[in-house]
Design a protein around this motif. Structure first.
Motif, PDB file in Angstrom:
ATOM      1  N   VAL A   1       0.540  -1.175  -0.103  1.00  0.00           N
ATOM      2  CA  VAL A   1      -0.070   0.051   0.008  1.00  0.00           C
ATOM      3  C   VAL A   1       0.895   1.238   0.001  1.00  0.00           C
ATOM      4  O   VAL A   1       1.975   1.233   0.722  1.00  0.00           O
TER       5      VAL A   1
ATOM      6  N   ARG B   1      -1.005   4.307  -7.949  1.00  0.00           N
ATOM      7  CA  ARG B   1      -0.552   4.025  -6.455  1.00  0.00           C
ATOM      8  C   ARG B   1      -1.474   2.929  -6.081  1.00  0.00           C
ATOM      9  O   ARG B   1      -2.583   3.037  -6.219  1.00  0.00           O
TER      10      ARG B   1
ATOM     11  N   THR C   1      -3.561   1.458  -3.306  1.00  0.00           N
ATOM     12  CA  THR C   1      -4.499   1.892  -2.334  1.00  0.00           C
ATOM     13  C   THR C   1      -4.832   0.996  -1.378  1.00  0.00           C
ATOM     14  O   THR C   1      -5.248   1.215  -0.203  1.00  0.00           O
ATOM     15  N   GLN C   2      -5.071  -0.476  -1.791  1.00  0.00           N
ATOM     16  CA  GLN C   2      -5.587  -1.686  -0.922  1.00  0.00           C
ATOM     17  C   GLN C   2      -4.891  -2.772  -1.097  1.00  0.00           C
ATOM     18  O   GLN C   2      -4.631  -3.012  -2.124  1.00  0.00           O
TER      19      GLN C   2
ATOM     20  N   HIS D   1      -5.703  -0.055  -6.469  1.00  0.00           N
ATOM     21  CA  HIS D   1      -4.731   0.880  -7.160  1.00  0.00           C
ATOM     22  C   HIS D   1      -5.516   2.152  -7.729  1.00  0.00           C
ATOM     23  O   HIS D   1      -6.469   1.969  -8.429  1.00  0.00           O
ATOM     24  N   SER D   2      -4.896   3.414  -7.547  1.00  0.00           N
ATOM     25  CA  SER D   2      -5.504   4.495  -8.181  1.00  0.00           C
ATOM     26  C   SER D   2      -5.053   4.395  -9.586  1.00  0.00           C
ATOM     27  O   SER D   2      -4.447   3.640 -10.158  1.00  0.00           O
TER      28      SER D   2
ATOM     29  N   GLU E   1     -10.193   4.689  -9.304  1.00  0.00           N
ATOM     30  CA  GLU E   1      -9.786   3.260  -8.708  1.00  0.00           C
ATOM     31  C   GLU E   1     -10.062   2.071  -9.278  1.00  0.00           C
ATOM     32  O   GLU E   1     -11.236   1.938  -9.568  1.00  0.00           O
TER      33      GLU E   1
END
Length: 196
Positions: A97, A115, A117-118, A127-128, A139
């Motif tokens: 993350v 990026r 994200t989870q 991810h974004s 996302e």
């Protein structure tokens, strides 16, 4: 249907009644529409509402793979595997993350900024999805569910409405892309013998 919609003004002319409606679209602003008995104008009005709703709706795609969950998870989280079926321009990825994906710059005006994200090991990766120099942030979430020796992958892509009104960001492009990536690319990747 639109509780905050209200009539701004109205008038009567020889061609019939005309109405101006104010419809809030988000916290930033609202649109005003002149409604008349004119069918073209009404069609444009309702198409703009439907387009906004369509873009706001998350895109969800499910695929069932003839592969165990561990193999599909490996394809989602291992850099060389991702490069093979997801994005060949991928240079660096770590399933952590906050990690920022690194891509080669091939001169495209649509450079990705992603990026992680989870992350839930063996079950979920998100991810974004953004572009350098463009407004908007979406996302992508991959969720896995074991079904015997098979794996169901549920992809959810949210935030598509945040991108500019440009053919490159059209929802249909994302839908077609995901169908190719998951329905063909990943499916073929999972058929290859594992080298690990």
């Amino acid at each position: 249907m639109f509780p905050d919609t209200h009539l701004v003004s109205h008038s009567i002319s020889a061609r019939g009644p005309f109405f101006v409606l104010r419809i809030p679209l988000d916290e930033v602003g609202a649109r005003q529409f002149l409604l008349a008995p004119n069918r073209t104008l009404l069609r444009r009005f309702f198409l703009s509402i439907l387009t906004k709703t369509y873009m706001d709706t998350p895109f969800v795609l499910e695929q069932l793979y003839e592969a165990p969950l561990a193999q599909v998870w490996h394809a989602l989280t291992e850099q060389d595997q991702l490069r093979a079926w997801y994005f060949p321009q991928l240079q660096e990825f770590k399933p952590v993350v906050g990690f920022e994906f690194k891509f080669t710059d091939e001169g495209s005006p649509y450079q990705k900024e992603w990026r992680v994200t989870q992350l839930v090991a063996g079950r979920k990766l998100a991810h974004s999805w953004m572009y350098k120099g463009y407004p908007g942030s979406s996302e992508v979430t991959f969720e896995l569910v074991a079904e015997g020796n098979k794996t169901r992958l549920v992809l959810t892509h949210t935030g598509l409405a945040s991108f500019p009104n440009d053919p490159h960001f059209a929802r249909r492009r994302f839908e077609n892309g995901w169908q190719q990536i998951l329905g063909s690319n990943l499916k073929e990747q999972l058929k290859l013998p594992s080298l690990d």
